[in-house]
Motif scaffolding. Sequence first.
Motif, short mmCIF file in Angstrom:
data_model
loop_
_atom_site.label_atom_id
_atom_site.label_comp_id
_atom_site.label_asym_id
_atom_site.label_seq_id
_atom_site.Cartn_x
_atom_site.Cartn_y
_atom_site.Cartn_z
N GLY A 175 0.80 -1.21 0.00
CA GLY A 175 0.00 0.00 0.00
C GLY A 175 0.84 1.27 0.00
O GLY A 175 2.07 1.23 0.01
N ARG A 176 0.17 2.40 -0.04
CA ARG A 176 0.80 3.71 0.03
C ARG A 176 0.18 4.48 1.21
O ARG A 176 -0.78 4.01 1.83
CB ARG A 176 0.59 4.48 -1.28
N LEU A 177 0.72 5.64 1.50
CA LEU A 177 0.18 6.40 2.63
C LEU A 177 -1.29 6.75 2.42
O LEU A 177 -2.03 6.96 3.39
CB LEU A 177 1.00 7.67 2.86
N SER A 186 -5.17 -7.96 5.75
CA SER A 186 -5.15 -9.25 5.07
C SER A 186 -4.87 -9.10 3.58
O SER A 186 -4.49 -10.06 2.91
CB SER A 186 -6.47 -9.99 5.28
N LEU A 187 -5.05 -7.90 3.06
CA LEU A 187 -4.67 -7.59 1.68
C LEU A 187 -3.44 -6.69 1.65
O LEU A 187 -2.52 -6.90 0.85
CB LEU A 187 -5.81 -6.89 0.93
N VAL A 188 -3.42 -5.69 2.54
CA VAL A 188 -2.36 -4.66 2.54
C VAL A 188 -1.61 -4.71 3.88
O VAL A 188 -1.90 -3.93 4.79
CB VAL A 188 -2.97 -3.25 2.33
N PRO A 189 -0.65 -5.62 4.02
CA PRO A 189 0.09 -5.71 5.28
C PRO A 189 1.23 -4.72 5.38
O PRO A 189 1.83 -4.55 6.44
CB PRO A 189 0.63 -7.14 5.25
N LEU A 190 1.54 -4.04 4.25
CA LEU A 190 2.68 -3.15 4.19
C LEU A 190 2.26 -1.80 3.59
O LEU A 190 1.57 -1.76 2.57
CB LEU A 190 3.78 -3.78 3.32
N ILE A 191 2.70 -0.73 4.23
CA ILE A 191 2.51 0.62 3.72
C ILE A 191 3.89 1.17 3.35
O ILE A 191 4.75 1.33 4.21
CB ILE A 191 1.85 1.55 4.76
N SER A 192 4.10 1.43 2.07
CA SER A 192 5.39 1.96 1.59
C SER A 192 5.15 3.29 0.89
O SER A 192 4.12 3.48 0.26
CB SER A 192 6.04 1.00 0.60
N ASP A 193 6.14 4.18 0.97
CA ASP A 193 6.00 5.43 0.22
C ASP A 193 7.36 6.10 0.08
O ASP A 193 8.33 5.73 0.74
CB ASP A 193 5.01 6.38 0.89
N ASN A 194 7.39 7.09 -0.83
CA ASN A 194 8.59 7.86 -1.11
C ASN A 194 8.79 8.89 -0.01
O ASN A 194 7.95 9.77 0.18
CB ASN A 194 8.43 8.54 -2.48
N ARG A 230 7.36 1.16 5.49
CA ARG A 230 8.65 1.27 4.80
C ARG A 230 8.66 2.56 3.99
O ARG A 230 7.66 2.93 3.39
CB ARG A 230 8.85 0.08 3.85
N PHE A 231 9.80 3.22 3.96
CA PHE A 231 10.00 4.37 3.09
C PHE A 231 11.16 4.08 2.14
O PHE A 231 12.17 3.51 2.54
CB PHE A 231 10.32 5.63 3.90
N TRP A 232 11.00 4.51 0.88
CA TRP A 232 12.13 4.47 -0.03
C TRP A 232 12.56 5.91 -0.32
O TRP A 232 11.92 6.86 0.12
CB TRP A 232 11.80 3.69 -1.29
N ALA A 233 13.69 6.05 -1.03
CA ALA A 233 14.27 7.35 -1.36
C ALA A 233 14.75 8.10 -0.12
O ALA A 233 14.77 9.33 -0.08
CB ALA A 233 13.30 8.22 -2.16
N THR A 234 15.16 7.35 0.91
CA THR A 234 15.83 7.97 2.05
C THR A 234 17.32 8.08 1.71
O THR A 234 17.82 7.34 0.86
CB THR A 234 15.64 7.12 3.32
N PRO A 235 18.06 9.00 2.36
CA PRO A 235 19.48 9.14 2.08
C PRO A 235 20.21 7.81 2.26
O PRO A 235 19.97 7.09 3.24
CB PRO A 235 19.94 10.16 3.13
N ASP A 236 21.11 7.49 1.33
CA ASP A 236 21.79 6.20 1.42
C ASP A 236 23.30 6.32 1.19
O ASP A 236 23.95 5.35 0.82
CB ASP A 236 21.18 5.19 0.43
N VAL A 237 23.83 7.52 1.39
CA VAL A 237 25.28 7.73 1.32
C VAL A 237 25.81 7.73 2.75
O VAL A 237 25.29 8.45 3.62
CB VAL A 237 25.62 9.06 0.63
N ALA A 238 26.81 6.89 3.02
CA ALA A 238 27.34 6.77 4.37
C ALA A 238 27.74 8.13 4.93
O ALA A 238 28.35 8.94 4.24
CB ALA A 238 28.55 5.83 4.36
#
Length: 280
Positions: A175-177, A186-194, A230-238
């Motif tokens: 899912g999204r926010l 039971s259908l959407v166990p995960l909420i992910s977004d940018n 879960r969020f994607w597009a978070t900073p990923d440079v050490a």
Amino acid sequence: MFRRALGALVAAGAMVLTAVPASAAGVEPLPRAHAHNDYEHDRPLLDALDHGFTSVEADIYLVDGELLVGHDPEDLRPGRTLQALYLDPLARRVRDNHGWVYPRSRRQVQLLVDIKNNGAATYTQLDQVLRSYRKMLTTYHKGKVKAGAVTVVVSGDRPRDLMAGQERRSAFYDGRLSDLGQGGASLVPLISDNWTNHFTWRGEGPMPEAERAKLRDIVATAHRDGQRVRFWATPDVAGAARDALWSELVAADVDHINTDDLAGLQRFLREHDGERAEAA
């Protein structure tokens, strides 16, 4: 000559020994660790498991009836199928570890499958493929969810109506926010977004209190409904900014932290857990 041959055999033996995955030796799984674009690592899935990751992401394309793994169409190669890179190795782990992916741990592993083309057709093929792996999978049947060692969640071009209409499923919907607060785990166990669509903070300086409160409210709402975040597009440079943002995600109890840096996130989470244990 004999000594050279013996030396070669010993060296080969050493290579075999070092090739044994650390996960087989009992690495502790990390509940929050998510391998973004996992298939781009030298050893898809296996590198993530060696670092204790409990969630991995694979992009798929439907090509001539096969589910090929790759980020873009030009990256696709014969034989690099979802089955070969992920489902079959996971099935072997589950068999060898008495029903679970990690030895001596009942921690579930999430396989996030990002559909890149032909949403409904690709999902239909995925659904067919997953039937052969149902014994290890979390499944849905007539309103009930049966937990398994591996949970498949479908992201990307996901056909919600098709999935919601199934009486029996071996996969779930990412899912999204915009889905937050609507229930339906039971259908959407995960909420992910940018992350960048909802937060301005990138780890530099203190996190604005309003954004910290917003993040915690998102997590609390999802957890109330039995969903993970879960969020994607978070900073990923050490560096300090990434560590600061990761620290806020952990403090807010975000379920999956997204990274391409397997060793970096493993080290961060191990150190963070060690600091918490000392503080306690």
